[in-house]
Design a protein around this motif. Sequence first.
Motif, PDB file in Angstrom:
ATOM      1  N   SER A 119       0.827  -1.208   0.000  1.00 57.63           N
ATOM      2  CA  SER A 119       0.000   0.000   0.000  1.00 57.63           C
ATOM      3  C   SER A 119       0.860   1.256   0.000  1.00 57.63           C
ATOM      4  N   GLY A 120       1.956   1.228   0.733  1.00 61.38           N
ATOM      5  CA  GLY A 120       2.870   2.368   0.739  1.00 61.38           C
ATOM      6  C   GLY A 120       3.477   2.613  -0.622  1.00 61.38           C
ATOM      7  N   VAL A 121       3.888   1.543  -1.287  1.00 57.64           N
ATOM      8  CA  VAL A 121       4.452   1.675  -2.636  1.00 57.64           C
ATOM      9  C   VAL A 121       3.391   2.207  -3.596  1.00 57.64           C
ATOM     10  N   MET A 122       2.164   1.694  -3.483  1.00 52.83           N
ATOM     11  CA  MET A 122       1.083   2.169  -4.355  1.00 52.83           C
ATOM     12  C   MET A 122       0.777   3.646  -4.108  1.00 52.83           C
ATOM     13  N   THR A 123       0.797   4.049  -2.851  1.00 48.07           N
ATOM     14  CA  THR A 123       0.547   5.451  -2.518  1.00 48.07           C
ATOM     15  C   THR A 123       1.635   6.343  -3.096  1.00 48.07           C
ATOM     16  N   LEU A 124       2.886   5.947  -2.923  1.00 44.00           N
ATOM     17  CA  LEU A 124       3.994   6.735  -3.469  1.00 44.00           C
ATOM     18  C   LEU A 124       3.961   6.767  -4.996  1.00 44.00           C
ATOM     19  N   ALA A 125       3.623   5.660  -5.611  1.00 51.10           N
ATOM     20  CA  ALA A 125       3.541   5.621  -7.075  1.00 51.10           C
ATOM     21  C   ALA A 125       2.409   6.514  -7.563  1.00 51.10           C
ATOM     22  N   GLY A 126       1.310   6.546  -6.836  1.00 52.64           N
ATOM     23  CA  GLY A 126       0.195   7.408  -7.206  1.00 52.64           C
ATOM     24  C   GLY A 126       0.543   8.871  -7.091  1.00 52.64           C
ATOM     25  N   ARG A 127       1.303   9.234  -6.093  1.00 49.68           N
ATOM     26  CA  ARG A 127       1.735  10.625  -5.931  1.00 49.68           C
ATOM     27  C   ARG A 127       2.680  11.029  -7.044  1.00 49.68           C
ATOM     28  N   GLY A 128       3.536  10.117  -7.460  1.00 52.07           N
ATOM     29  CA  GLY A 128       4.482  10.410  -8.542  1.00 52.07           C
ATOM     30  C   GLY A 128       3.789  10.644  -9.863  1.00 52.07           C
ATOM     31  N   THR A 129       2.748   9.883 -10.170  1.00 51.18           N
ATOM     32  CA  THR A 129       2.037  10.066 -11.435  1.00 51.18           C
ATOM     33  C   THR A 129       1.209  11.344 -11.425  1.00 51.18           C
ATOM     34  N   ARG A 130       0.713  11.730 -10.262  1.00 48.33           N
ATOM     35  CA  ARG A 130      -0.054  12.972 -10.182  1.00 48.33           C
ATOM     36  C   ARG A 130       0.856  14.183 -10.387  1.00 48.33           C
ATOM     37  N   ARG A 131       2.074  14.117  -9.882  1.00 49.16           N
ATOM     38  CA  ARG A 131       3.012  15.239 -10.042  1.00 49.16           C
ATOM     39  C   ARG A 131       3.418  15.413 -11.507  1.00 49.16           C
ATOM     40  N   THR A 132       3.701  14.305 -12.191  1.00 44.28           N
ATOM     41  CA  THR A 132       4.137  14.416 -13.566  1.00 44.28           C
ATOM     42  C   THR A 132       2.987  14.810 -14.481  1.00 44.28           C
ATOM     43  N   ALA A 133       1.763  14.476 -14.109  1.00 45.56           N
ATOM     44  CA  ALA A 133       0.618  14.835 -14.926  1.00 45.56           C
ATOM     45  C   ALA A 133       0.291  16.315 -14.789  1.00 45.56           C
ATOM     46  N   SER A 134       0.713  16.949 -13.687  1.00 48.52           N
ATOM     47  CA  SER A 134       0.356  18.347 -13.450  1.00 48.52           C
ATOM     48  C   SER A 134       1.139  19.288 -14.292  1.00 48.52           C
TER      49      SER A 134
END
Length: 134
Positions: A119-134
Amino acid sequence: MRRRLVTTSSRVLHFLVPALAALAAWSGWLGWDQQRDVHPDGSTSGPYEPWQVIGLVLTLLLPVYRSVSRGHTAGAVLGTTAGLTAAAWYDWSDDASGLFVIGVGLVMTGSLAATAAVSGVMTLAGRGTRRTAS
């Protein structure tokens, strides 16, 4: 009052969905196999094969991802752990020696640690994709 009821039922639902998914996955992958395998040299193994446990883990990735992606990491971790622990308890509780409690404790500890890490890895991966999409 109504808002509090909706919030409470929503939190319970975010816990129950992964728990019920874990119970169903255990039943589908491990619940039917109760026989130990006897090898030619007389040793025994089982009752579960590695492919069954791998299938269980891969199946649980979907409900964990669903919960984590919606921001319910605690529900994913605690629900999955509770579901697997309850399933192991039910499945192994007919052991006359009573040692099944140790196995259930190991399932609980292992699933809590593994689900928290995933879950921690998924959370961090989700944050990374949101930053690059912005």
